[in-house]
Design a protein around this motif. Structure first.
Motif, PDB file in Angstrom:
ATOM      1  N   TRP A  58       0.853  -1.191   0.000  1.00  0.00           N
ATOM      2  CA  TRP A  58       0.000   0.000   0.000  1.00  0.00           C
ATOM      3  C   TRP A  58       0.883   1.233   0.000  1.00  0.00           C
ATOM      4  CZ3 TRP A  58      -4.339  -1.077   4.150  1.00  0.00           C
ATOM      5  CH2 TRP A  58      -5.095  -2.167   3.738  1.00  0.00           C
ATOM      6  N   ASP A  59       0.323   2.358  -0.405  1.00  0.00           N
ATOM      7  CA  ASP A  59       1.061   3.623  -0.458  1.00  0.00           C
ATOM      8  C   ASP A  59       1.599   3.968   0.936  1.00  0.00           C
ATOM      9  OD1 ASP A  59       1.951   6.245  -0.571  1.00  0.00           O
ATOM     10  OD2 ASP A  59       0.283   6.932  -1.789  1.00  0.00           O
ATOM     11  N   PRO A  60       2.928   4.032   1.090  1.00  0.00           N
ATOM     12  CA  PRO A  60       3.506   4.290   2.414  1.00  0.00           C
ATOM     13  C   PRO A  60       3.096   5.631   3.022  1.00  0.00           C
ATOM     14  CG  PRO A  60       5.211   3.676   0.836  1.00  0.00           C
ATOM     15  CD  PRO A  60       3.942   3.790   0.074  1.00  0.00           C
ATOM     16  N   VAL A  61       2.916   6.639   2.189  1.00  0.00           N
ATOM     17  CA  VAL A  61       2.526   7.955   2.717  1.00  0.00           C
ATOM     18  C   VAL A  61       1.112   7.892   3.298  1.00  0.00           C
ATOM     19  CG1 VAL A  61       2.062  10.366   2.114  1.00  0.00           C
ATOM     20  CG2 VAL A  61       4.067   9.206   1.167  1.00  0.00           C
ATOM     21  N   LEU A  62       0.189   7.279   2.566  1.00  0.00           N
ATOM     22  CA  LEU A  62      -1.180   7.172   3.067  1.00  0.00           C
ATOM     23  C   LEU A  62      -1.256   6.301   4.314  1.00  0.00           C
ATOM     24  CD1 LEU A  62      -3.193   6.804  -0.261  1.00  0.00           C
ATOM     25  CD2 LEU A  62      -2.896   8.841   1.167  1.00  0.00           C
ATOM     26  N   VAL A  63      -0.490   5.229   4.329  1.00  0.00           N
ATOM     27  CA  VAL A  63      -0.459   4.355   5.507  1.00  0.00           C
ATOM     28  C   VAL A  63       0.083   5.125   6.711  1.00  0.00           C
ATOM     29  CG1 VAL A  63       0.631   2.292   6.502  1.00  0.00           C
ATOM     30  CG2 VAL A  63      -0.267   2.236   4.163  1.00  0.00           C
ATOM     31  N   THR A  64       1.153   5.869   6.503  1.00  0.00           N
ATOM     32  CA  THR A  64       1.747   6.644   7.591  1.00  0.00           C
ATOM     33  C   THR A  64       0.767   7.673   8.131  1.00  0.00           C
ATOM     34  OG1 THR A  64       3.966   6.362   6.695  1.00  0.00           O
ATOM     35  CG2 THR A  64       3.636   8.214   8.197  1.00  0.00           C
ATOM     36  N   VAL A  65       0.123   8.410   7.254  1.00  0.00           N
ATOM     37  CA  VAL A  65      -0.834   9.440   7.687  1.00  0.00           C
ATOM     38  C   VAL A  65      -1.972   8.810   8.488  1.00  0.00           C
ATOM     39  CG1 VAL A  65      -2.540  11.112   6.872  1.00  0.00           C
ATOM     40  CG2 VAL A  65      -0.255  11.069   5.857  1.00  0.00           C
ATOM     41  N   ALA A  66      -2.524   7.720   7.983  1.00  0.00           N
ATOM     42  CA  ALA A  66      -3.643   7.065   8.672  1.00  0.00           C
ATOM     43  C   ALA A  66      -3.217   6.531  10.037  1.00  0.00           C
ATOM     44  CB  ALA A  66      -4.200   5.937   7.806  1.00  0.00           C
ATOM     45  N   LEU A  67      -2.078   5.867  10.095  1.00  0.00           N
ATOM     46  CA  LEU A  67      -1.632   5.287  11.361  1.00  0.00           C
ATOM     47  C   LEU A  67      -1.217   6.341  12.375  1.00  0.00           C
ATOM     48  CD1 LEU A  67       0.348   2.204  10.036  1.00  0.00           C
ATOM     49  CD2 LEU A  67      -1.857   2.195  11.230  1.00  0.00           C
ATOM     50  N   GLU A  68      -0.540   7.377  11.922  1.00  0.00           N
ATOM     51  CA  GLU A  68      -0.157   8.447  12.852  1.00  0.00           C
ATOM     52  C   GLU A  68      -1.388   9.201  13.366  1.00  0.00           C
ATOM     53  OE1 GLU A  68       2.755   9.162  14.343  1.00  0.00           O
ATOM     54  OE2 GLU A  68       3.617   7.428  13.323  1.00  0.00           O
ATOM     55  N   ALA A  69      -2.367   9.409  12.503  1.00  0.00           N
ATOM     56  CA  ALA A  69      -3.616  10.042  12.943  1.00  0.00           C
ATOM     57  C   ALA A  69      -4.312   9.184  13.997  1.00  0.00           C
ATOM     58  CB  ALA A  69      -4.537  10.283  11.750  1.00  0.00           C
ATOM     59  N   ALA A  70      -4.337   7.884  13.774  1.00  0.00           N
ATOM     60  CA  ALA A  70      -4.946   6.981  14.744  1.00  0.00           C
ATOM     61  C   ALA A  70      -4.187   7.020  16.073  1.00  0.00           C
ATOM     62  CB  ALA A  70      -4.982   5.567  14.189  1.00  0.00           C
ATOM     63  N   ALA A  71      -2.861   7.050  16.006  1.00  0.00           N
ATOM     64  CA  ALA A  71      -2.060   7.119  17.231  1.00  0.00           C
ATOM     65  C   ALA A  71      -2.336   8.412  17.996  1.00  0.00           C
ATOM     66  CB  ALA A  71      -0.575   7.003  16.893  1.00  0.00           C
ATOM     67  N   VAL A  72      -2.413   9.521  17.276  1.00  0.00           N
ATOM     68  CA  VAL A  72      -2.712  10.805  17.922  1.00  0.00           C
ATOM     69  C   VAL A  72      -4.071  10.742  18.616  1.00  0.00           C
ATOM     70  CG1 VAL A  72      -3.273  13.242  17.472  1.00  0.00           C
ATOM     71  CG2 VAL A  72      -1.213  12.221  16.474  1.00  0.00           C
ATOM     72  N   LEU A  73      -5.055  10.186  17.958  1.00  0.00           N
ATOM     73  CA  LEU A  73      -6.398  10.113  18.551  1.00  0.00           C
ATOM     74  C   LEU A  73      -6.433   9.216  19.781  1.00  0.00           C
ATOM     75  CD1 LEU A  73      -8.609   9.968  15.341  1.00  0.00           C
ATOM     76  CD2 LEU A  73      -8.275  11.908  16.894  1.00  0.00           C
ATOM     77  N   VAL A  74      -5.787   8.073  19.710  1.00  0.00           N
ATOM     78  CA  VAL A  74      -5.754   7.170  20.870  1.00  0.00           C
ATOM     79  C   VAL A  74      -5.012   7.827  22.032  1.00  0.00           C
ATOM     80  CG1 VAL A  74      -4.826   4.980  21.735  1.00  0.00           C
ATOM     81  CG2 VAL A  74      -6.016   5.051  19.536  1.00  0.00           C
ATOM     82  N   GLU A  75      -3.875   8.424  21.739  1.00  0.00           N
ATOM     83  CA  GLU A  75      -3.099   9.062  22.793  1.00  0.00           C
ATOM     84  C   GLU A  75      -3.835  10.264  23.376  1.00  0.00           C
ATOM     85  OE1 GLU A  75       0.998   9.663  21.682  1.00  0.00           O
ATOM     86  OE2 GLU A  75       1.168   7.581  20.992  1.00  0.00           O
ATOM     87  N   TRP A  76      -4.515  11.020  22.538  1.00  0.00           N
ATOM     88  CA  TRP A  76      -5.322  12.148  23.023  1.00  0.00           C
ATOM     89  C   TRP A  76      -6.348  11.664  24.051  1.00  0.00           C
ATOM     90  CZ3 TRP A  76     -10.467  12.845  20.546  1.00  0.00           C
ATOM     91  CH2 TRP A  76     -11.206  13.840  21.164  1.00  0.00           C
ATOM     92  N   ARG A  77      -7.050  10.578  23.702  1.00  0.00           N
ATOM     93  CA  ARG A  77      -8.066  10.041  24.622  1.00  0.00           C
ATOM     94  C   ARG A  77      -7.434   9.588  25.937  1.00  0.00           C
ATOM     95  NH1 ARG A  77     -13.594   9.922  23.093  1.00  0.00           N
ATOM     96  NH2 ARG A  77     -13.598   8.678  24.978  1.00  0.00           N
ATOM     97  N   CYS A  78      -6.277   8.977  25.854  1.00  0.00           N
ATOM     98  CA  CYS A  78      -5.589   8.538  27.071  1.00  0.00           C
ATOM     99  C   CYS A  78      -5.189   9.732  27.928  1.00  0.00           C
ATOM    100  CB  CYS A  78      -4.349   7.712  26.718  1.00  0.00           C
ATOM    101  SG  CYS A  78      -4.705   6.097  26.015  1.00  0.00           S
ATOM    102  N   TRP A  79      -4.589  10.733  27.312  1.00  0.00           N
ATOM    103  CA  TRP A  79      -4.163  11.920  28.065  1.00  0.00           C
ATOM    104  C   TRP A  79      -5.365  12.646  28.666  1.00  0.00           C
ATOM    105  CZ3 TRP A  79       0.394  12.066  29.839  1.00  0.00           C
ATOM    106  CH2 TRP A  79       1.463  11.533  29.135  1.00  0.00           C
ATOM    107  N   ARG A  80      -6.425  12.753  27.895  1.00  0.00           N
ATOM    108  CA  ARG A  80      -7.628  13.440  28.383  1.00  0.00           C
ATOM    109  C   ARG A  80      -8.228  12.718  29.586  1.00  0.00           C
ATOM    110  NH1 ARG A  80     -12.994  14.250  24.854  1.00  0.00           N
ATOM    111  NH2 ARG A  80     -13.427  12.231  25.764  1.00  0.00           N
ATOM    112  N   ALA A  81      -8.225  11.412  29.548  1.00  0.00           N
ATOM    113  CA  ALA A  81      -8.846  10.628  30.611  1.00  0.00           C
ATOM    114  C   ALA A  81      -7.962  10.456  31.844  1.00  0.00           C
ATOM    115  CB  ALA A  81      -9.230   9.249  30.073  1.00  0.00           C
ATOM    116  N   LEU A  82      -6.643  10.421  31.655  1.00  0.00           N
ATOM    117  CA  LEU A  82      -5.780   9.976  32.749  1.00  0.00           C
ATOM    118  C   LEU A  82      -4.806  11.011  33.298  1.00  0.00           C
ATOM    119  CD1 LEU A  82      -4.982   6.477  31.204  1.00  0.00           C
ATOM    120  CD2 LEU A  82      -6.626   7.004  33.023  1.00  0.00           C
ATOM    121  N   SER A  83      -4.547  12.070  32.562  1.00  0.00           N
ATOM    122  CA  SER A  83      -3.522  13.020  32.997  1.00  0.00           C
ATOM    123  C   SER A  83      -4.088  14.124  33.879  1.00  0.00           C
ATOM    124  CB  SER A  83      -2.832  13.659  31.788  1.00  0.00           C
ATOM    125  OG  SER A  83      -1.891  14.618  32.212  1.00  0.00           O
TER     126      SER A  83
END
Length: 110
Positions: A58-83
């Motif tokens: 698959w296109d590495p740029v699109l894969v990177t953007v999608a996965l990094e966006a997902a990581a940001v969203l998951v981490e945001w939820r963790c920080w919002r809930a726990l920090s």
């Protein structure tokens, strides 16, 4: 693959802990949370990237953007809930991930 996962996680932990300290995070709880959040997101992102971009071609740029966006969203939820210290968790997550990804990208060029 294990070496790639280990190096990626170690580098991410070092860089994002430094970013967290620069942001003003203090204490074992907050800095420990940084480790846990990155252990939750980094290995799946790296594994999925190598599977999608390397194995499935698959296109590495699109894969990177999608996965990094997902990581940001998951981490945001963790920080919002726990920090107790991160007052702008989405911005923190976005900048922290951008910093570690950018430094990693530069190191890969070298």
């Amino acid at each position: 693959m294990l070496k790639i996962l280990a190096v990626s996680l170690a580098l991410t932990l070092a860089l994002e802990e430094l970013f967290g300290l620069a942001w003003g995070l203090r204490g074992r709880r907050e800095l420990g949370l940084m480790v846990l959040v990155n252990c939750l997101t980094n290995p799946p992102v790296v594994l999925l990237y190598h599977t999608a971009a390397g194995l499935w071609r698959w296109d590495p740029v699109l894969v990177t953007v999608a996965l990094e966006a997902a990581a940001v969203l998951v981490e945001w939820r963790c920080w919002r809930a726990l920090s107790d210290q991160v007052k702008r968790p989405f911005l923190f997550s976005l900048l922290c991930n951008g910093f570690s990804y950018g430094v990693g990208w530069i190191l890969n060029l070298l």
